[in-house]
Scaffold this motif. Structure first.
Motif, PDB file in Angstrom:
ATOM      1  N   THR A   1      52.444 -29.634  27.738  1.00 23.85           N
ATOM      2  CA  THR A   1      52.623 -30.477  26.557  1.00 23.85           C
ATOM      3  C   THR A   1      51.860 -31.788  26.593  1.00 23.85           C
ATOM      4  N   VAL A   2      51.373 -32.215  27.767  1.00 24.22           N
ATOM      5  CA  VAL A   2      50.729 -33.520  27.848  1.00 24.22           C
ATOM      6  C   VAL A   2      49.420 -33.510  27.062  1.00 24.22           C
ATOM      7  N   LYS A   3      49.311 -34.434  26.122  1.00 18.41           N
ATOM      8  CA  LYS A   3      48.135 -34.532  25.262  1.00 18.41           C
ATOM      9  C   LYS A   3      48.204 -35.847  24.517  1.00 18.41           C
ATOM     10  N   ASP A   4      47.037 -36.416  24.226  1.00 18.90           N
ATOM     11  CA  ASP A   4      46.956 -37.691  23.501  1.00 18.90           C
ATOM     12  C   ASP A   4      47.790 -38.769  24.190  1.00 18.90           C
ATOM     13  N   HIS A   5      47.758 -38.790  25.487  1.00 22.88           N
ATOM     14  CA  HIS A   5      48.512 -39.769  26.251  1.00 22.88           C
ATOM     15  C   HIS A   5      47.594 -40.883  26.722  1.00 22.88           C
TER      16      HIS A   5
ATOM     17  N   SER B   1      39.646 -35.452  41.168  1.00 24.86           N
ATOM     18  CA  SER B   1      40.787 -34.547  41.305  1.00 24.86           C
ATOM     19  C   SER B   1      42.084 -35.222  40.862  1.00 24.86           C
ATOM     20  N   VAL B   2      42.211 -36.519  41.130  1.00 22.96           N
ATOM     21  CA  VAL B   2      43.409 -37.255  40.718  1.00 22.96           C
ATOM     22  C   VAL B   2      43.440 -37.401  39.201  1.00 22.96           C
ATOM     23  N   LEU B   3      42.312 -37.727  38.599  1.00 25.43           N
ATOM     24  CA  LEU B   3      42.254 -37.850  37.143  1.00 25.43           C
ATOM     25  C   LEU B   3      42.464 -36.505  36.457  1.00 25.43           C
ATOM     26  N   GLU B   4      42.038 -35.424  37.106  1.00 28.49           N
ATOM     27  CA  GLU B   4      42.295 -34.094  36.557  1.00 28.49           C
ATOM     28  C   GLU B   4      43.787 -33.815  36.527  1.00 28.49           C
ATOM     29  N   GLN B   5      44.517 -34.248  37.557  1.00 28.08           N
ATOM     30  CA  GLN B   5      45.961 -34.076  37.557  1.00 28.08           C
ATOM     31  C   GLN B   5      46.611 -34.851  36.416  1.00 28.08           C
ATOM     32  N   ALA B   6      46.019 -35.960  36.045  1.00 25.78           N
ATOM     33  CA  ALA B   6      46.529 -36.761  34.930  1.00 25.78           C
ATOM     34  C   ALA B   6      46.080 -36.226  33.576  1.00 25.78           C
TER      35      ALA B   6
ATOM     36  N   PHE C   1      57.912 -37.653  38.770  1.00 28.31           N
ATOM     37  CA  PHE C   1      58.590 -37.792  37.495  1.00 28.31           C
ATOM     38  C   PHE C   1      59.709 -38.810  37.627  1.00 28.31           C
ATOM     39  N   PRO C   2      60.079 -39.452  36.513  1.00 28.80           N
ATOM     40  CA  PRO C   2      61.195 -40.395  36.567  1.00 28.80           C
ATOM     41  C   PRO C   2      62.466 -39.717  37.035  1.00 28.80           C
ATOM     42  N   ALA C   3      63.199 -40.397  37.925  1.00 31.87           N
ATOM     43  CA  ALA C   3      64.434 -39.829  38.452  1.00 31.87           C
ATOM     44  C   ALA C   3      65.492 -39.767  37.373  1.00 31.87           C
ATOM     45  N   GLN C   4      66.164 -38.627  37.277  1.00 33.24           N
ATOM     46  CA  GLN C   4      67.217 -38.455  36.291  1.00 33.24           C
ATOM     47  C   GLN C   4      68.602 -38.499  36.925  1.00 33.24           C
ATOM     48  N   ARG C   5      68.653 -38.579  38.226  1.00 29.72           N
ATOM     49  CA  ARG C   5      69.925 -38.589  38.921  1.00 29.72           C
ATOM     50  C   ARG C   5      69.747 -39.317  40.239  1.00 29.72           C
ATOM     51  N   ARG C   6      70.841 -39.475  41.001  1.00 30.54           N
ATOM     52  CA  ARG C   6      70.737 -40.208  42.246  1.00 30.54           C
ATOM     53  C   ARG C   6      69.857 -39.453  43.234  1.00 30.54           C
ATOM     54  N   GLY C   7      69.294 -40.164  44.207  1.00 31.85           N
ATOM     55  CA  GLY C   7      68.355 -39.581  45.145  1.00 31.85           C
ATOM     56  C   GLY C   7      68.996 -38.567  46.074  1.00 31.85           C
ATOM     57  N   PRO C   8      68.180 -37.701  46.708  1.00 27.96           N
ATOM     58  CA  PRO C   8      68.717 -36.678  47.603  1.00 27.96           C
ATOM     59  C   PRO C   8      69.405 -37.269  48.817  1.00 27.96           C
ATOM     60  N   LEU C   9      68.929 -38.401  49.329  1.00 24.33           N
ATOM     61  CA  LEU C   9      69.573 -39.019  50.490  1.00 24.33           C
ATOM     62  C   LEU C   9      70.985 -39.468  50.138  1.00 24.33           C
ATOM     63  N   SER C  10      71.161 -40.023  48.953  1.00 20.02           N
ATOM     64  CA  SER C  10      72.494 -40.441  48.519  1.00 20.02           C
ATOM     65  C   SER C  10      73.413 -39.236  48.365  1.00 20.02           C
TER      66      SER C  10
ATOM     67  N   ARG D   1      59.892 -28.960  35.245  1.00 21.03           N
ATOM     68  CA  ARG D   1      59.451 -30.171  34.549  1.00 21.03           C
ATOM     69  C   ARG D   1      57.935 -30.332  34.648  1.00 21.03           C
ATOM     70  N   LEU D   2      57.383 -30.003  35.830  1.00 23.67           N
ATOM     71  CA  LEU D   2      55.940 -30.121  36.027  1.00 23.67           C
ATOM     72  C   LEU D   2      55.195 -29.129  35.150  1.00 23.67           C
ATOM     73  N   SER D   3      55.687 -27.894  35.088  1.00 20.78           N
ATOM     74  CA  SER D   3      55.031 -26.882  34.251  1.00 20.78           C
ATOM     75  C   SER D   3      55.104 -27.260  32.781  1.00 20.78           C
ATOM     76  N   ARG D   4      56.280 -27.734  32.339  1.00 17.98           N
ATOM     77  CA  ARG D   4      56.438 -28.126  30.939  1.00 17.98           C
ATOM     78  C   ARG D   4      55.565 -29.325  30.610  1.00 17.98           C
ATOM     79  N   TRP D   5      55.473 -30.285  31.541  1.00 19.06           N
ATOM     80  CA  TRP D   5      54.650 -31.469  31.303  1.00 19.06           C
ATOM     81  C   TRP D   5      53.176 -31.092  31.188  1.00 19.06           C
ATOM     82  N   ARG D   6      52.730 -30.187  32.051  1.00 20.17           N
ATOM     83  CA  ARG D   6      51.329 -29.775  32.002  1.00 20.17           C
ATOM     84  C   ARG D   6      50.989 -29.060  30.704  1.00 20.17           C
TER      85      ARG D   6
END
Length: 337
Positions: A119-123, A179-184, A4-13, A112-117
């Protein structure tokens, strides 16, 4: 793997900042103890060396407290009350905060992953984030497609990081694998754009998408060689764009009719002047000729088929027609051509 797109600085930072804060706290406390080292006593009743100061600070801030070094003077005890005890609490907050942040980030990613799965439709699924894939994403965004409706499938690490940094959801893996396309969530997608680096891979992706969706999802593919276009259409692609042939025609135009290449580049380059667009026919436009409209209409799309203005069927606009027109795409423009 879904990114998912990062919303904050990375964990290493984040970890680096906490580590620096903890070290700064330790060194500041060591300096304070060292300045008042005469107020401390070791078990052997000797004074404190610099190493002893480090030892005392580390065991104190970590709440271990062996008791072999103790503050005996009033100033040393005052420093313990006013500085070392709050520093101990702050040190624990830094350590526990790092752990909590990692756990919170994992929980947030899972949510975020659960919510995306759900709601994702017509993408739109973009298979490949090279030059063609990036251009396809740019065109989608220019036409009003929300970033949340675009999913990039790519196996290259640098390309994945670039897509994620651009605010796109990415799937790590090869689009030739079901399997990859199923994830999408290809079954609920609106369309699949195949922009891989090789024609062989494009054919495999088209076959896989057609098998998974039973031809219900529109497939648009790009190929390098014109001879592979029929094969891609047989594999399930609804539209095939031959990149090498298109480039060759543009090269020919640049030689025989140089101004035409400028017009084509203007139409294909966003924000430069003119741009191709499509919209639904308005109720007031039904029954009129496309040539009478203020917009420069160049074709109609009627029941899924393109009708050029040279066709007699395009003499009158019908209900449900889509108008292909040229609009003014300059940033300061307010009206279409």
């Amino acid at each position: 793997m879904i990114h998912f797109p990062a919303q904050r600085r990375g964990p290493l930072s984040a970890l680096s900042l906490r580590l620096l804060a903890a070290l700064g706290l330790v060194f500041a406390t060591v300096a304070l103890v060292w300045l008042d080292r005469d107020g401390y006593r070791d078990v052997d009743d000797s004074g404190l060396s610099l190493l002893d100061c480090f030892y005392y600070v580390v065991v104190s801030l970590s709440t271990t407290g062996y008791g072999d070094i103790t503050p005996v003077s009033p100033s040393a005890r005052l420093i313990n009350v006013l500085f070392i005890t709050p520093a101990r609490v702050l040190f624990l907050i830094i350590l526990v905060g790092t752990t909590l942040e990692v756990l919170t980030e994992q929980y947030r990613t899972g949510r975020r992953l659960s919510r995306w799965r759900r709601t994702v439709k017509d993408h739109v699924i973009i298979c490949g984030y090279g030059t063609k894939g990036r251009s396809a994403v740019s065109a989608l965004l220019e036409n009003g497609t929300d970033k949340s409706k675009i999913v990039v499938v790519e196996r290259s690490g640098p390309a994945l990081r670039q897509a994620t940094s651009n605010g796109l959801v990415t799937i790590e893996g090869s689009a030739t694998r079901s399997s990859v396309l199923e994830q999408a969530h290809v079954r609920t997608a609106k369309s699949v754009i195949i922009a891989t680096d090789s024609d062989d891979a494009s054919v495999l992706v088209a076959l896989t998408v057609r098998q998974l969706t039973a031809g219900q999802v529109r497939i648009i593919a790009a190929v390098r060689e014109a001879e592979n276009a029929p094969l891609l259409k047989q594999s399930g692609a609804h539209h095939v764009i031959v990149s090498s042939a298109t480039a060759g025609r543009l090269l020919g135009l640049s030689t025989s009719a140089p101004p035409l290449i400028d017009v084509v580049e203007d139409l294909l380059t966003p924000g430069q002047g003119m741009a191709l667009a499509m919209r639904s026919a308005e109720r007031s436009e039904v029954g009129r000729s496309p040539r009478e409209l203020e917009s420069l209409v160049i074709a109609l799309v009627r029941r899924g088929k393109v009708v050029t203005l040279n066709d007699r069927a395009a003499s009158v606009i019908e209900t449900g027609d889509m108008l292909v027109h040229v609009r003014d795409d300059r940033p300061q423009a307010t009206s279409a051509l």
